[in-house]
Design a protein around this motif. Structure first.
Motif, PDB file in Angstrom:
ATOM      1  N   ASP A  96       0.830  -1.212   0.000  1.00  0.00           N
ATOM      2  CA  ASP A  96       0.000   0.000   0.000  1.00  0.00           C
ATOM      3  C   ASP A  96       0.859   1.255   0.000  1.00  0.00           C
ATOM      4  OD1 ASP A  96      -2.338  -1.410   0.021  1.00  0.00           O
ATOM      5  OD2 ASP A  96      -2.765  -1.116   2.150  1.00  0.00           O
ATOM      6  N   LEU A  97       1.828   1.270   0.906  1.00  0.00           N
ATOM      7  CA  LEU A  97       2.620   2.482   1.090  1.00  0.00           C
ATOM      8  C   LEU A  97       3.614   2.702  -0.039  1.00  0.00           C
ATOM      9  CD1 LEU A  97       3.154   2.304   4.947  1.00  0.00           C
ATOM     10  CD2 LEU A  97       1.441   3.562   3.652  1.00  0.00           C
ATOM     11  N   ALA A  98       3.912   1.649  -0.784  1.00  0.00           N
ATOM     12  CA  ALA A  98       4.758   1.817  -1.967  1.00  0.00           C
ATOM     13  C   ALA A  98       4.018   2.608  -3.046  1.00  0.00           C
ATOM     14  CB  ALA A  98       5.185   0.458  -2.505  1.00  0.00           C
ATOM     15  N   LEU A  99       2.683   2.581  -2.967  1.00  0.00           N
ATOM     16  CA  LEU A  99       1.852   3.294  -3.959  1.00  0.00           C
ATOM     17  C   LEU A  99       1.081   4.441  -3.310  1.00  0.00           C
ATOM     18  CD1 LEU A  99       0.436   0.112  -5.741  1.00  0.00           C
ATOM     19  CD2 LEU A  99       2.257   1.601  -6.586  1.00  0.00           C
ATOM     20  N   ARG A 100       1.593   4.975  -2.209  1.00  0.00           N
ATOM     21  CA  ARG A 100       0.844   5.960  -1.431  1.00  0.00           C
ATOM     22  C   ARG A 100       0.479   7.200  -2.238  1.00  0.00           C
ATOM     23  NH1 ARG A 100       4.378   7.877   3.464  1.00  0.00           N
ATOM     24  NH2 ARG A 100       2.700   9.405   3.602  1.00  0.00           N
ATOM     25  N   ASP A 102      -0.109   7.505  -5.413  1.00  0.00           N
ATOM     26  CA  ASP A 102      -1.216   7.201  -6.327  1.00  0.00           C
ATOM     27  C   ASP A 102      -2.546   7.189  -5.584  1.00  0.00           C
ATOM     28  OD1 ASP A 102       0.619   6.949  -8.347  1.00  0.00           O
ATOM     29  OD2 ASP A 102       0.743   4.769  -8.228  1.00  0.00           O
ATOM     30  N   TYR A 103      -2.543   6.600  -4.382  1.00  0.00           N
ATOM     31  CA  TYR A 103      -3.776   6.534  -3.599  1.00  0.00           C
ATOM     32  C   TYR A 103      -4.211   7.920  -3.126  1.00  0.00           C
ATOM     33  CZ  TYR A 103      -3.661   1.410  -3.350  1.00  0.00           C
ATOM     34  OH  TYR A 103      -3.692   0.071  -3.655  1.00  0.00           O
ATOM     35  N   LEU A 104      -3.250   8.724  -2.664  1.00  0.00           N
ATOM     36  CA  LEU A 104      -3.586  10.048  -2.138  1.00  0.00           C
ATOM     37  C   LEU A 104      -4.211  10.938  -3.205  1.00  0.00           C
ATOM     38  CD1 LEU A 104      -0.518  10.781   0.188  1.00  0.00           C
ATOM     39  CD2 LEU A 104      -2.908  10.548   0.888  1.00  0.00           C
ATOM     40  N   GLY A 109      -9.973  15.645  -1.081  1.00  0.00           N
ATOM     41  CA  GLY A 109      -9.068  16.552  -0.391  1.00  0.00           C
ATOM     42  C   GLY A 109      -9.454  16.741   1.070  1.00  0.00           C
ATOM     43  N   ILE A 110      -8.454  17.014   1.908  1.00  0.00           N
ATOM     44  CA  ILE A 110      -8.692  17.154   3.349  1.00  0.00           C
ATOM     45  C   ILE A 110      -9.656  18.300   3.644  1.00  0.00           C
ATOM     46  CG2 ILE A 110      -7.607  17.701   5.564  1.00  0.00           C
ATOM     47  CD1 ILE A 110      -5.100  16.301   4.603  1.00  0.00           C
ATOM     48  N   GLU A 111      -9.446  19.455   3.014  1.00  0.00           N
ATOM     49  CA  GLU A 111     -10.300  20.613   3.285  1.00  0.00           C
ATOM     50  C   GLU A 111     -11.738  20.354   2.848  1.00  0.00           C
ATOM     51  OE1 GLU A 111      -9.495  23.159   5.089  1.00  0.00           O
ATOM     52  OE2 GLU A 111      -7.504  22.251   5.340  1.00  0.00           O
ATOM     53  N   THR A 112     -11.885  19.698   1.706  1.00  0.00           N
ATOM     54  CA  THR A 112     -13.231  19.362   1.226  1.00  0.00           C
ATOM     55  C   THR A 112     -13.939  18.446   2.213  1.00  0.00           C
ATOM     56  OG1 THR A 112     -12.494  19.537  -1.073  1.00  0.00           O
ATOM     57  CG2 THR A 112     -14.538  18.329  -0.669  1.00  0.00           C
ATOM     58  N   TYR A 142      -2.693   6.871   4.578  1.00  0.00           N
ATOM     59  CA  TYR A 142      -1.750   7.052   3.478  1.00  0.00           C
ATOM     60  C   TYR A 142      -0.845   8.272   3.652  1.00  0.00           C
ATOM     61  CZ  TYR A 142      -4.011   3.376   0.798  1.00  0.00           C
ATOM     62  OH  TYR A 142      -4.490   2.168   0.378  1.00  0.00           O
ATOM     63  N   SER A 143      -1.286   9.262   4.411  1.00  0.00           N
ATOM     64  CA  SER A 143      -0.466  10.462   4.568  1.00  0.00           C
ATOM     65  C   SER A 143       0.499  10.377   5.748  1.00  0.00           C
ATOM     66  CB  SER A 143      -1.360  11.698   4.723  1.00  0.00           C
ATOM     67  OG  SER A 143      -2.198  11.572   5.854  1.00  0.00           O
TER      68      SER A 143
END
Length: 353
Positions: A96-100, A102-104, A109-112, A142-143
């Motif tokens: 998962d974290l190797a593709l973080r 792409d996922y993010l 978005g956080i603000e949304t 992921y962040s």
């Protein structure tokens, strides 16, 4: 390895996640403190033990965040002789974290998401939908989770000077998550080096350990493999720590200690959050050396003593008493009296009532 329903349990509710993760986190932290207080490992070994344990705790916390609000996927816990997550869960984290990135990019978005949460709570006066909670958990996962802190199937430690008074000049450590037992093992090797600078030979040492010492096996087999592959390395002491199983309600009853705990929980003699931790330390020492090979290409090998095993049990006072009553044949053969640790507060049991 094929995961069958008999080998693993799926945590399929939020209550189970809260219960399981708090239990594992609490018990492992208690274990680290107890190992230090009882000086079961020397100071340098303990420092390395804590570092590997921190990677394990970090990974399990990442799993908690990952699965908390996921309705489609559930985390698997080994039932056979572990209570730790199935080894595949660590692989999934790493992948998962190797593709973080792409996922993010695909996530809201956080603000949304913040605006949507505020609108739902303040204007609509409604609870946050589980789908949105899952989105928020995914952003956190992921962040914030970092691939370099995940307990991989094999984790290599650095070569360092051995503590003063050791049997050899150098110490190297490594850890692996055994796929057959679904448990972490931490290893230490004290060795001498036939050369001026051991750093110039570290790549060969690391490669050998990764290829030969990355799974549970007879310790003398591991030692011979290392000895044979590294002609410039003279191993003098190999120590392997087997961390677990954690005997609790999430484990299977084939193990005698686990069976005793499950039986006592079923009979309401002890609370649901009761646990005990097994820890085994295997040691193999070199008693002398001998040479093999032709006149022009002799290699020095170690002559090993018989393996020495020490077993420890860590548990709250009430559980220790119960285990003495139900499994005296095990408790009376420990390396030291069972080590008392704290019990989990009843407040962590989220769904006992």
């Amino acid at each position: 390895m094929i995961v069958t329903p008999l080998d693993s349990a799926i945590l399929d509710s939020k209550d189970q996640y809260v219960f399981y993760h708090k239990m594992i986190d609490f018990s492992l932290k208690e274990l680290i403190v107890a190992v230090q207080e009882k000086q079961i490992l020397n100071q340098q070994e303990l420092l390395l033990f804590k570092q590997y344990s921190d990677l394990l705790l970090y990974s399990i916390e990442a799993m908690r965040v990952k699965y908390m609000y996921d309705d489609e996927e559930n985390m698997k816990v080994d039932l056979t002789d572990s209570s730790f997550p199935n080894y595949l869960e660590f692989r999934y984290l790493f992948n998962d974290l190797a593709l973080r990135e792409d996922y993010l990019e695909k996530l809201t978005g956080i603000e949304t998401l913040k605006d949507e949460f505020l609108d739902t709570l303040m204007r609509k006066k409604e609870p946050i939908p589980k789908r949105k909670l899952f989105q928020a958990a995914s952003i956190v996962y992921y962040s914030s989770a970092k691939k370099e802190y995940i307990f991989n199937r094999f984790v290599q430690g650095k070569i360092i000077p051995a503590p003063e008074g050791s049997v050899a000049e150098h110490l190297v450590s490594w850890s692996f998550y055994d796929v057959s037992h679904n448990r972490p093992f931490i290893c230490y090797m004290y060795f001498n080096y036939d050369g001026k600078d051991v750093e110039s030979y570290k790549d060969e040492i690391y490669e050998t350990l990764k290829n030969i010492a990355d799974r549970e096996m007879a310790l003398d087999t591991m030692a011979y493999g290392i000895d044979k592959r590294l002609p410039k390395v003279f191993p003098k002491l190999i120590k392997r720590v087997d961390l677990g199983p954690i005997h609790n309600v999430f484990a299977k009853d084939e193990n005698k200690l686990t069976h005793a705990i499950l039986q006592s929980i079923a009979n309401k003699e002890i609370p649901l959050e009761s646990y005990a931790i097994s820890l085994k330390i295997d040691e193999l020492k070199s008693s002398s050396e001998f040479k093999e090979g032709s006149f022009f290409s002799k290699q020095t090998f170690q002559r090993w003593d018989a393996m020495y095993r020490q077993r420890y049990i860590f548990a709250p006072h009430r559980i220790i008493q119960m285990l003495y009553n139900k499994t005296p044949e095990i408790m009376n053969k420990l390396a030291m009296s069972p080590v008392q640790v704290s019990s989990i507060q009843s407040s962590v049991v989220s769904n006992e009532k």
